[in-house]
Design a protein around this motif. Structure first.
Motif, mmCIF file in Angstrom:
data_model
loop_
_atom_site.group_PDB
_atom_site.id
_atom_site.type_symbol
_atom_site.label_atom_id
_atom_site.label_comp_id
_atom_site.label_asym_id
_atom_site.label_seq_id
_atom_site.Cartn_x
_atom_site.Cartn_y
_atom_site.Cartn_z
ATOM 1 N N UNK A 91 -94.968 35.868 8.083
ATOM 2 C CA UNK A 91 -93.658 36.446 7.788
ATOM 3 C C UNK A 91 -93.571 36.715 6.293
ATOM 4 N N UNK A 92 -93.058 37.885 5.945
ATOM 5 C CA UNK A 92 -92.840 38.235 4.554
ATOM 6 C C UNK A 92 -91.373 37.959 4.253
ATOM 7 N N UNK A 93 -91.133 37.186 3.190
ATOM 8 C CA UNK A 93 -89.771 36.788 2.839
ATOM 9 C C UNK A 93 -89.045 37.946 2.154
ATOM 10 N N UNK A 94 -88.735 38.967 2.937
ATOM 11 C CA UNK A 94 -88.010 40.131 2.444
ATOM 12 C C UNK A 94 -87.430 40.896 3.626
ATOM 13 N N UNK A 95 -86.311 41.528 3.373
ATOM 14 C CA UNK A 95 -85.679 42.396 4.364
ATOM 15 C C UNK A 95 -85.946 43.845 3.982
ATOM 16 N N UNK A 96 -86.341 44.648 4.951
ATOM 17 C CA UNK A 96 -86.545 46.075 4.706
ATOM 18 C C UNK A 96 -85.185 46.763 4.782
ATOM 19 N N UNK A 97 -84.734 47.280 3.643
ATOM 20 C CA UNK A 97 -83.431 47.945 3.583
ATOM 21 C C UNK A 97 -83.537 49.443 3.862
ATOM 22 N N UNK A 98 -84.691 50.030 3.551
ATOM 23 C CA UNK A 98 -84.828 51.471 3.738
ATOM 24 C C UNK A 98 -86.294 51.838 3.932
ATOM 25 N N UNK A 99 -86.507 52.834 4.772
ATOM 26 C CA UNK A 99 -87.824 53.436 4.960
ATOM 27 C C UNK A 99 -87.648 54.932 4.739
ATOM 28 N N UNK A 100 -88.454 55.490 3.862
ATOM 29 C CA UNK A 100 -88.429 56.934 3.660
ATOM 30 C C UNK A 100 -89.838 57.479 3.861
ATOM 31 N N UNK A 149 -88.291 39.389 7.223
ATOM 32 C CA UNK A 149 -87.163 38.528 7.582
ATOM 33 C C UNK A 149 -85.858 39.253 7.279
ATOM 34 N N UNK A 150 -85.071 39.506 8.293
ATOM 35 C CA UNK A 150 -83.822 40.252 8.120
ATOM 36 C C UNK A 150 -82.774 39.492 7.313
ATOM 37 N N UNK A 151 -82.852 38.176 7.256
ATOM 38 C CA UNK A 151 -81.838 37.391 6.553
ATOM 39 C C UNK A 151 -82.293 36.937 5.164
ATOM 40 N N UNK A 152 -83.356 37.526 4.648
ATOM 41 C CA UNK A 152 -83.889 37.144 3.345
ATOM 42 C C UNK A 152 -83.000 37.653 2.213
ATOM 43 N N UNK A 153 -83.008 36.915 1.099
ATOM 44 C CA UNK A 153 -82.285 37.377 -0.091
ATOM 45 C C UNK A 153 -83.070 38.475 -0.808
#
Length: 187
Positions: A38-47, A86-90
């Motif tokens: 798991x990568x401790x990050x949330x993907x906010x945008x894909x372009x 992770x969708x809930x990551x800071x």
């Protein structure tokens, strides 16, 4: 009489199969499993965009503009199925894809399409490039796949994009958000 009947069945079968529509363009990557990492990050945008003329690494045929939406949807679907972020990551990241080349065969028996795309995972808070790589992939369809050349061409296009995205998915498992490839300059 039997030979005439058999010949008419073969002719009708060939005619019907020749009139069937080729498969749709579909970049959805098959067999994506859930990642153990798991990568401790949330993907906010894909372009997904096409390369400018000075960035290209091969052909980008006219009319190819529509593949950016298909590519983005397939990448989003694959990342969702992979559940690596992770969708809930800071931590928040963006994934940017630039299609640098998409070469499609004009004719032939075995059809091979080639794709090159640059993937970047960018930290939205700092601007650091966590990951970047140019990925090249091919989609090869043998002559035995289908009678119609247009069917083989479409399938080779599908496979070239799917294989490109699949290679990125394999590579992203090695991403360490704490060690960006290109940290942003501190001011």
């Amino acid at each position: 009489m039997k030979k005439l009947f058999l010949a008419s069945i073969i002719f009708t079968s060939a005619l019907i199969s020749g009139c069937t529509a080729p498969p749709p363009v579909n970049f959805s990557v098959p067999d994506v499993g859930v990642s153990t990492k798991k990568i401790d990050a949330e993907v906010k945008a894909i372009t997904v965009t096409l390369a400018r003329p000075d960035e290209k690494k091969g052909d980008l045929p006219a009319g190819i503009e529509g593949i950016t939406t298909l590519w983005k949807e397939a990448l989003q679907e694959a990342l969702d199925r992979m559940a690596i972020f992770k969708d809930d990551s800071k931590n928040k990241v963006s994934i940017q894809v630039k299609i640098l080349a998409f070469e499609v065969p004009a004719f032939g028996f075995e059809m091979t399409s080639k794709s090159i795309a640059r993937y970047e995972v960018i930290d939205r808070a700092t601007g650091s490039i966590i990951y970047t790589q140019d990925i090249a992939a091919e989609g090869v369809v043998p002559a035995t796949h289908a009678y119609l050349g247009v069917t083989r061409v479409r399938e080779s296009i599908n496979r070239a994009a799917q294989n490109n995205i699949k290679t990125f998915l394999q590579a992203v498992e090695s991403v360490d958000i704490e060690k960006p490839m290109f940290p942003a300059e501190k001011k």
